[in-house]
Design a protein around this motif. Structure first.
Motif, PDB file in Angstrom:
ATOM      1  N   GLU A 270      -7.907  -2.759  10.256  1.00  0.00           N
ATOM      2  CA  GLU A 270      -6.862  -2.338   9.612  1.00  0.00           C
ATOM      3  C   GLU A 270      -5.655  -2.934   9.906  1.00  0.00           C
ATOM      4  O   GLU A 270      -5.102  -3.215  10.936  1.00  0.00           O
ATOM      5  CB  GLU A 270      -6.646  -0.698   9.621  1.00  0.00           C
ATOM      6  CG  GLU A 270      -5.682  -0.109   8.724  1.00  0.00           C
ATOM      7  CD  GLU A 270      -5.170   1.270   8.727  1.00  0.00           C
ATOM      8  OE1 GLU A 270      -4.407   1.910   8.414  1.00  0.00           O
ATOM      9  OE2 GLU A 270      -5.993   2.109   9.500  1.00  0.00           O
TER      10      GLU A 270
ATOM     11  N   THR B 112      -8.504   2.290  -1.646  1.00  0.00           N
ATOM     12  CA  THR B 112      -8.954   2.916  -0.453  1.00  0.00           C
ATOM     13  C   THR B 112      -7.530   3.367   0.157  1.00  0.00           C
ATOM     14  O   THR B 112      -7.450   4.388   1.156  1.00  0.00           O
ATOM     15  CB  THR B 112      -9.390   1.911   0.592  1.00  0.00           C
ATOM     16  OG1 THR B 112      -8.611   0.670   0.694  1.00  0.00           O
ATOM     17  CG2 THR B 112     -10.909   1.535   0.125  1.00  0.00           C
TER      18      THR B 112
ATOM     19  N   SER C  69      -4.856  -1.301   4.111  1.00  0.00           N
ATOM     20  CA  SER C  69      -5.058  -2.632   3.999  1.00  0.00           C
ATOM     21  C   SER C  69      -5.964  -2.964   5.109  1.00  0.00           C
ATOM     22  O   SER C  69      -5.716  -2.478   6.250  1.00  0.00           O
ATOM     23  CB  SER C  69      -3.686  -3.324   4.140  1.00  0.00           C
ATOM     24  OG  SER C  69      -2.981  -3.235   2.745  1.00  0.00           O
TER      25      SER C  69
ATOM     26  N   THR D  20       0.834  -1.149  -0.156  1.00  0.00           N
ATOM     27  CA  THR D  20      -0.014   0.089   0.068  1.00  0.00           C
ATOM     28  C   THR D  20       0.950   1.149  -0.027  1.00  0.00           C
ATOM     29  O   THR D  20       0.631   2.258  -0.702  1.00  0.00           O
ATOM     30  CB  THR D  20      -0.831   0.136   1.052  1.00  0.00           C
ATOM     31  OG1 THR D  20      -0.353  -0.171   2.498  1.00  0.00           O
ATOM     32  CG2 THR D  20      -1.908  -1.160   1.036  1.00  0.00           C
TER      33      THR D  20
ATOM     34  N   GLY E 183      -5.371   0.095  -1.994  1.00  0.00           N
ATOM     35  CA  GLY E 183      -5.882  -0.510  -0.732  1.00  0.00           C
ATOM     36  C   GLY E 183      -5.769  -2.064  -1.081  1.00  0.00           C
ATOM     37  O   GLY E 183      -5.547  -2.615  -2.222  1.00  0.00           O
TER      38      GLY E 183
END
Length: 453
Positions: free
Chosen positions: A400, A387, A390, A314, A320
């Motif tokens: 997360e 996004t 992760s 990421t 994401g």
């Protein structure tokens, strides 16, 4: 036991006679020599160290700058270098910045924080991508050289394979401390060569030295194995991942980390689970099926487990990743997973040596078929989105995915050290950053002086 480091440190606070007496005792702990010989050795070490300390009062400032290093006043263990967590990743990014400050023609450089580095060349008017990688033996496998050699050879070959290259050669760098049994060299080399024979990649070169020469007592083995690979296609680097891609994972049985966990908890039967070449078989299956140009990215789940690898992807891509916990657990070797659960070790926080593949959905279907056909388990575990974070989908919600300060503690000593981020972590990062900048300045200055001669 680093006797030079011992003298350098203790001379600051103790008189020379006391330092010599203590050093004699240290030497006699390791060496089967008489007291007079130990006394001579101690005196020689002290004299040599005292000579080096004269640089502090040397009148030529440029000489002082050349010989001394920019101190950060942050120790390796304090910031967790080698422990595959947030501190380790930060220091590696600083190393990459030093590399990036050079005039480099690398196609994939350390700044990408990828598994291997790549340069592009031309052979018979055709583009060729040359991948290199190097890995060090797991520090706790010094007493188990065959296993250390076997797993570090696998690791470096994995790093070449995940960049989309076909490995063609390996090289070995062996360092054994002064009191180490020479048999360790042979056992380590046999471990490397076992992998070499299994995957038909020759070990072609190497170096063998003592750790610290005469200045390190003991029998510690430290070593590294490097690999070189070639490809006609651009590397499957992390930066090629795209939103909407599918994430696949092969079954992981672990390597050096899992072997260490098993040995130091007396769960020896798990060691055999790690002795395979499934990762290389999986990579070769993708190559032979002609799927490599269509695969966007590949990586091995090693650097602090999936938590660490997801974070690095990421950071590199800005994309994401969404993972399903139950799918991931299903891709950890059952015996390995059982051991990790019994020992309360997070399977997502340690290196399980799975192959993670990121590809468009239609390509992923063909990849699963190719890898399954060579007898390796593989499953879809998630997807790529835009996004920028992760996350892990669990039965009771989602979290997360962030790397810990250190990878999940998998030995008793690691549990004591802990994985909690220090309160002064930001201060440590500032100090490390300043030391890295000073190193770049020093490099630039020395290069300029040499060029102007």
């Amino acid at each position: 036991m680093d006797i030079e480091g011992f003298v350098r440190r203790t001379l600051k606070d103790e008189d020379e006679k006391t330092v010599q007496k203590n050093l004699i005792n240290k030497i006699l702990e390791y060496k089967d020599i008489d007291n007079e010989k130990a006394k001579e050795m101690a005196a020689a070490v002290i004299d040599e160290v005292k000579c080096t300390l004269k640089i502090d009062s040397y009148p030529d400032e440029s000489m002082k700058e050349l010989i001394k290093y920019p101190e950060s006043h942050v120790a390796m263990g304090e910031i967790g270098v080698g422990s595959r967590g947030a501190g380790d990743f930060f220091v590696h990014r600083k190393i990459a910045e030093i590399v990036s400050s050079t005039k480099s023609s690398a196609y994939i450089s350390p700044s990408a924080q990828d598994d291997g580095g790549v340069v592009k060349s031309e052979v018979d008017s055709k583009e060729v991508y040359i991948t290199t990688a190097v890995d060090g033996i797991h520090s706790r496998l010094s007493e188990y050289p065959f296993l250390g050699g076997f797993h570090v050879a696998r690791a470096t070959l994995r790093d070449v394979c995940v960049m989309g290259a076909d490995p063609i050669a390996m090289l070995s760098d062996l360092h054994l401390a002064d009191d180490g049994d020479v048999g360790k060299l042979f056992d380590f080399t046999a471990g490397v060569c076992a992998v070499s024979e299994l995957v038909d990649v020759p070990l072609v070169a190497g170096s063998t030295l003592r750790v610290g020469g005469d200045m390190v007592l003991g029998d510690r083995l430290v070593s590294a194995v490097g690999a070189v690979g070639i490809s006609q296609y651009p590397p499957t680097a992390r930066k090629r991942a795209e939103s909407g891609d599918v994430v696949l994972l092969t079954e992981g049985s672990g390597g050096g980390t899992i072997t260490t966990t098993a040995i130091y908890h007396g769960m020896f039967d798990v060691v055999w689970e790690t002795m395979d070449i499934n990762f290389i078989k999986s990579s070769e299956a993708i190559f032979k099926a002609g799927l490599l140009p269509e695969v966007h990215a590949m990586t091995d789940v090693t650097n602090g487990g999936l938590r660490g690898d997801a974070h690095e992807i990421t950071k590199t891509t800005g994309l994401g990743l969404t993972f399903y916990e139950d799918k991931i657990r299903g891709m950890v070797n059952p015996k390995v997973l059982d051991m990790l659960e019994k020992l309360d070790i997070d399977p997502l926080g340690v290196s399980v040596d799975s192959l993670m593949i990121i590809a468009p959905e239609d390509v992923a279907t063909n990849v699963k078929k190719a890898i399954s056909n060579v007898g390796v388990k593989i499953s879809e575990i998630g997807f790529v989105d835009d996004t920028g974070v992760s996350k892990l989908i669990k039965e009771d919600g989602e979290e997360e995915l962030k790397p810990l300060f250190r990878e999940a503690a998998y030995t008793k000593i690691k549990k004591i050290v802990g994985d909690i981020e220090p309160e002064d972590f930001d201060i440590m990062k500032d100090k490390v950053q300043n030391a890295a900048l000073e190193a770049i300045k020093k490099k630039d200055k020395i290069v300029k002086i040499i060029n102007e001669r």
